[in-house]
Design a protein around this motif. Structure first.
Motif, PDB file in Angstrom:
ATOM      1  N   ALA A  73     -37.231 -56.560   7.553  1.00 37.05           N
ATOM      2  CA  ALA A  73     -35.877 -57.112   7.689  1.00 37.05           C
ATOM      3  C   ALA A  73     -35.379 -57.005   9.122  1.00 37.05           C
ATOM      4  CB  ALA A  73     -34.933 -56.401   6.741  1.00 37.05           C
ATOM      5  N   LYS A  74     -35.764 -55.923   9.792  1.00 33.31           N
ATOM      6  CA  LYS A  74     -35.335 -55.718  11.179  1.00 33.31           C
ATOM      7  C   LYS A  74     -36.363 -56.249  12.178  1.00 33.31           C
ATOM      8  CE  LYS A  74     -32.501 -51.646  10.214  1.00 33.31           C
ATOM      9  NZ  LYS A  74     -32.257 -50.211  10.523  1.00 33.31           N
ATOM     10  N   ASN A  75     -37.496 -56.751  11.645  1.00 35.06           N
ATOM     11  CA  ASN A  75     -38.571 -57.250  12.512  1.00 35.06           C
ATOM     12  C   ASN A  75     -38.992 -56.208  13.539  1.00 35.06           C
ATOM     13  OD1 ASN A  75     -40.256 -59.562  12.662  1.00 35.06           O
ATOM     14  ND2 ASN A  75     -39.283 -60.192  14.581  1.00 35.06           N
ATOM     15  N   THR A  76     -39.157 -54.987  13.049  1.00 35.22           N
ATOM     16  CA  THR A  76     -39.414 -53.837  13.920  1.00 35.22           C
ATOM     17  C   THR A  76     -40.544 -52.979  13.369  1.00 35.22           C
ATOM     18  OG1 THR A  76     -37.112 -53.761  14.647  1.00 35.22           O
ATOM     19  CG2 THR A  76     -38.401 -51.752  14.918  1.00 35.22           C
ATOM     20  N   MET A  77     -41.379 -52.523  14.269  1.00 35.91           N
ATOM     21  CA  MET A  77     -42.435 -51.569  13.925  1.00 35.91           C
ATOM     22  C   MET A  77     -42.018 -50.202  14.475  1.00 35.91           C
ATOM     23  SD  MET A  77     -46.449 -51.539  15.110  1.00 35.91           S
ATOM     24  CE  MET A  77     -46.050 -51.472  16.857  1.00 35.91           C
ATOM     25  N   THR A  78     -42.349 -49.144  13.771  1.00 34.07           N
ATOM     26  CA  THR A  78     -41.964 -47.813  14.229  1.00 34.07           C
ATOM     27  C   THR A  78     -43.168 -46.867  14.231  1.00 34.07           C
ATOM     28  OG1 THR A  78     -41.376 -47.067  12.013  1.00 34.07           O
ATOM     29  CG2 THR A  78     -39.633 -48.081  13.310  1.00 34.07           C
ATOM     30  N   LEU A  79     -43.028 -45.808  14.975  1.00 37.84           N
ATOM     31  CA  LEU A  79     -44.016 -44.731  14.986  1.00 37.84           C
ATOM     32  C   LEU A  79     -43.249 -43.418  14.914  1.00 37.84           C
ATOM     33  CD1 LEU A  79     -47.084 -44.094  15.230  1.00 37.84           C
ATOM     34  CD2 LEU A  79     -46.649 -43.677  17.670  1.00 37.84           C
ATOM     35  N   GLN A  80     -43.321 -42.773  13.768  1.00 35.75           N
ATOM     36  CA  GLN A  80     -42.702 -41.460  13.599  1.00 35.75           C
ATOM     37  C   GLN A  80     -43.698 -40.419  14.064  1.00 35.75           C
ATOM     38  OE1 GLN A  80     -39.528 -40.571  12.553  1.00 35.75           O
ATOM     39  NE2 GLN A  80     -40.163 -38.519  13.164  1.00 35.75           N
ATOM     40  N   MET A  81     -43.298 -39.634  15.035  1.00 37.10           N
ATOM     41  CA  MET A  81     -44.190 -38.634  15.617  1.00 37.10           C
ATOM     42  C   MET A  81     -43.621 -37.245  15.366  1.00 37.10           C
ATOM     43  SD  MET A  81     -45.173 -40.511  19.207  1.00 37.10           S
ATOM     44  CE  MET A  81     -43.552 -40.255  19.919  1.00 37.10           C
ATOM     45  N   ASN A  82     -44.332 -36.446  14.599  1.00 38.35           N
ATOM     46  CA  ASN A  82     -43.928 -35.081  14.285  1.00 38.35           C
ATOM     47  C   ASN A  82     -44.939 -34.095  14.861  1.00 38.35           C
ATOM     48  OD1 ASN A  82     -41.770 -36.146  12.733  1.00 38.35           O
ATOM     49  ND2 ASN A  82     -43.066 -36.223  10.902  1.00 38.35           N
ATOM     50  N   SER A  83     -44.533 -32.867  14.923  1.00 37.42           N
ATOM     51  CA  SER A  83     -45.412 -31.792  15.417  1.00 37.42           C
ATOM     52  C   SER A  83     -46.059 -32.186  16.739  1.00 37.42           C
ATOM     53  CB  SER A  83     -46.484 -31.469  14.371  1.00 37.42           C
ATOM     54  OG  SER A  83     -45.909 -31.085  13.147  1.00 37.42           O
ATOM     55  N   LEU A  84     -45.255 -32.642  17.642  1.00 35.93           N
ATOM     56  CA  LEU A  84     -45.777 -33.144  18.912  1.00 35.93           C
ATOM     57  C   LEU A  84     -46.417 -32.030  19.732  1.00 35.93           C
ATOM     58  CD1 LEU A  84     -42.939 -35.660  19.695  1.00 35.93           C
ATOM     59  CD2 LEU A  84     -45.372 -36.227  19.703  1.00 35.93           C
ATOM     60  N   LYS A  85     -47.456 -32.407  20.454  1.00 37.70           N
ATOM     61  CA  LYS A  85     -48.204 -31.480  21.292  1.00 37.70           C
ATOM     62  C   LYS A  85     -48.156 -31.958  22.744  1.00 37.70           C
ATOM     63  CE  LYS A  85     -51.550 -30.788  17.538  1.00 37.70           C
ATOM     64  NZ  LYS A  85     -52.992 -30.858  17.153  1.00 37.70           N
ATOM     65  N   PRO A  86     -48.337 -31.064  23.690  1.00 39.24           N
ATOM     66  CA  PRO A  86     -48.346 -31.492  25.099  1.00 39.24           C
ATOM     67  C   PRO A  86     -49.360 -32.605  25.362  1.00 39.24           C
ATOM     68  CG  PRO A  86     -48.139 -29.123  24.979  1.00 39.24           C
ATOM     69  CD  PRO A  86     -48.379 -29.599  23.569  1.00 39.24           C
ATOM     70  N   GLU A  87     -50.467 -32.589  24.648  1.00 37.92           N
ATOM     71  CA  GLU A  87     -51.487 -33.626  24.856  1.00 37.92           C
ATOM     72  C   GLU A  87     -51.076 -34.990  24.318  1.00 37.92           C
ATOM     73  OE1 GLU A  87     -51.907 -30.602  23.453  1.00 37.92           O
ATOM     74  OE2 GLU A  87     -53.365 -30.684  21.788  1.00 37.92           O
ATOM     75  N   ASP A  88     -49.935 -35.062  23.642  1.00 40.20           N
ATOM     76  CA  ASP A  88     -49.402 -36.359  23.217  1.00 40.20           C
ATOM     77  C   ASP A  88     -48.617 -37.036  24.340  1.00 40.20           C
ATOM     78  OD1 ASP A  88     -48.687 -34.847  20.044  1.00 40.20           O
ATOM     79  OD2 ASP A  88     -50.360 -36.191  20.525  1.00 40.20           O
ATOM     80  N   THR A  89     -48.422 -36.331  25.428  1.00 44.24           N
ATOM     81  CA  THR A  89     -47.702 -36.904  26.559  1.00 44.24           C
ATOM     82  C   THR A  89     -48.419 -38.136  27.093  1.00 44.24           C
ATOM     83  OG1 THR A  89     -46.728 -34.798  27.222  1.00 44.24           O
ATOM     84  CG2 THR A  89     -46.950 -36.470  28.934  1.00 44.24           C
ATOM     85  N   ALA A  90     -47.694 -39.245  27.142  1.00 41.26           N
ATOM     86  CA  ALA A  90     -48.286 -40.512  27.571  1.00 41.26           C
ATOM     87  C   ALA A  90     -47.211 -41.592  27.569  1.00 41.26           C
ATOM     88  CB  ALA A  90     -49.417 -40.931  26.623  1.00 41.26           C
ATOM     89  N   VAL A  91     -47.562 -42.728  28.129  1.00 40.43           N
ATOM     90  CA  VAL A  91     -46.752 -43.927  27.937  1.00 40.43           C
ATOM     91  C   VAL A  91     -47.278 -44.611  26.684  1.00 40.43           C
ATOM     92  CG1 VAL A  91     -46.026 -46.144  28.877  1.00 40.43           C
ATOM     93  CG2 VAL A  91     -46.327 -44.181  30.403  1.00 40.43           C
ATOM     94  N   TYR A  92     -46.381 -44.921  25.776  1.00 46.35           N
ATOM     95  CA  TYR A  92     -46.741 -45.540  24.513  1.00 46.35           C
ATOM     96  C   TYR A  92     -46.381 -47.033  24.557  1.00 46.35           C
ATOM     97  CZ  TYR A  92     -47.761 -41.036  22.396  1.00 46.35           C
ATOM     98  OH  TYR A  92     -48.334 -39.823  22.100  1.00 46.35           O
ATOM     99  N   PHE A  93     -47.332 -47.838  24.139  1.00 45.81           N
ATOM    100  CA  PHE A  93     -47.171 -49.287  24.148  1.00 45.81           C
ATOM    101  C   PHE A  93     -47.307 -49.848  22.732  1.00 45.81           C
ATOM    102  CE2 PHE A  93     -47.578 -49.881  28.731  1.00 45.81           C
ATOM    103  CZ  PHE A  93     -48.315 -48.764  29.119  1.00 45.81           C
ATOM    104  N   CYS A  94     -46.505 -50.841  22.419  1.00 40.78           N
ATOM    105  CA  CYS A  94     -46.712 -51.552  21.164  1.00 40.78           C
ATOM    106  C   CYS A  94     -47.355 -52.899  21.479  1.00 40.78           C
ATOM    107  CB  CYS A  94     -45.419 -51.726  20.391  1.00 40.78           C
ATOM    108  SG  CYS A  94     -44.102 -52.640  21.222  1.00 40.78           S
ATOM    109  N   THR A  95     -48.119 -53.362  20.541  1.00 34.99           N
ATOM    110  CA  THR A  95     -48.840 -54.606  20.750  1.00 34.99           C
ATOM    111  C   THR A  95     -48.978 -55.366  19.439  1.00 34.99           C
ATOM    112  OG1 THR A  95     -50.907 -55.558  21.595  1.00 34.99           O
ATOM    113  CG2 THR A  95     -51.078 -53.504  20.392  1.00 34.99           C
ATOM    114  N   MET A  96     -49.116 -56.675  19.572  1.00 30.02           N
ATOM    115  CA  MET A  96     -49.371 -57.525  18.426  1.00 30.02           C
ATOM    116  C   MET A  96     -50.520 -58.468  18.780  1.00 30.02           C
ATOM    117  SD  MET A  96     -47.101 -60.503  16.592  1.00 30.02           S
ATOM    118  CE  MET A  96     -46.134 -59.448  15.514  1.00 30.02           C
TER     119      MET A  96
END
Length: 114
Positions: A73-96
């Motif tokens: 309905a919102k034409n939106t994709m999401t990424l719920q990120m829990n229990s984050l770790k330092p190694e998750d540090t990055a630039v995150y990109f969405c793509t289709m």
């Protein structure tokens, strides 16, 4: 077609963030979508994907911590990120991927402090 990623920021290890990717000019149901990330000095890697039919999968490094989903309905994709770790540090990109074309958003920075 535009993909607008948002939701990045600075969070402590163990914390959570929710990334969003708002699509315009195209419905998110016509193509396969994914989140990628790129840490400094590293290659871009896939984090999770969701097919046009709604099937999902996650990279082994984030399985059980991250969840990809979409709100049609919102034409939106999401990424719920829990229990984050330092190694998750990055630039995150969405793509289709649609009709043999790859569309990319501009990226949103996630920084996880230890």
């Amino acid at each position: 077609v535009q993909l607008q990623a948002s939701g990045g920021g600075l969070v402590q290890a163990g914390g959570s963030l929710r990334l969003s990717c708002a699509a315009s000019g195209i419905s998110i149901t016509v193509g396969n979508m994914a989140w990628y990330r790129q840490a400094p000095g590293n290659d871009r890697e896939i984090v999770a994907y969701i097919t046009k039919d709604g099937d999902t999968d996650h990279a082994g490094s984030v399985k059980g911590r991250f969840t990809i989903s979409r709100d049609i309905a919102k034409n939106t994709m999401t990424l719920q990120m829990n229990s984050l770790k330092p190694e998750d540090t990055a630039v995150y990109f969405c793509t289709m991927h649609y009709s043999r074309v790859d569309y990319w958003g501009q990226g949103t920075l996630v920084t996880v402090s230890s």
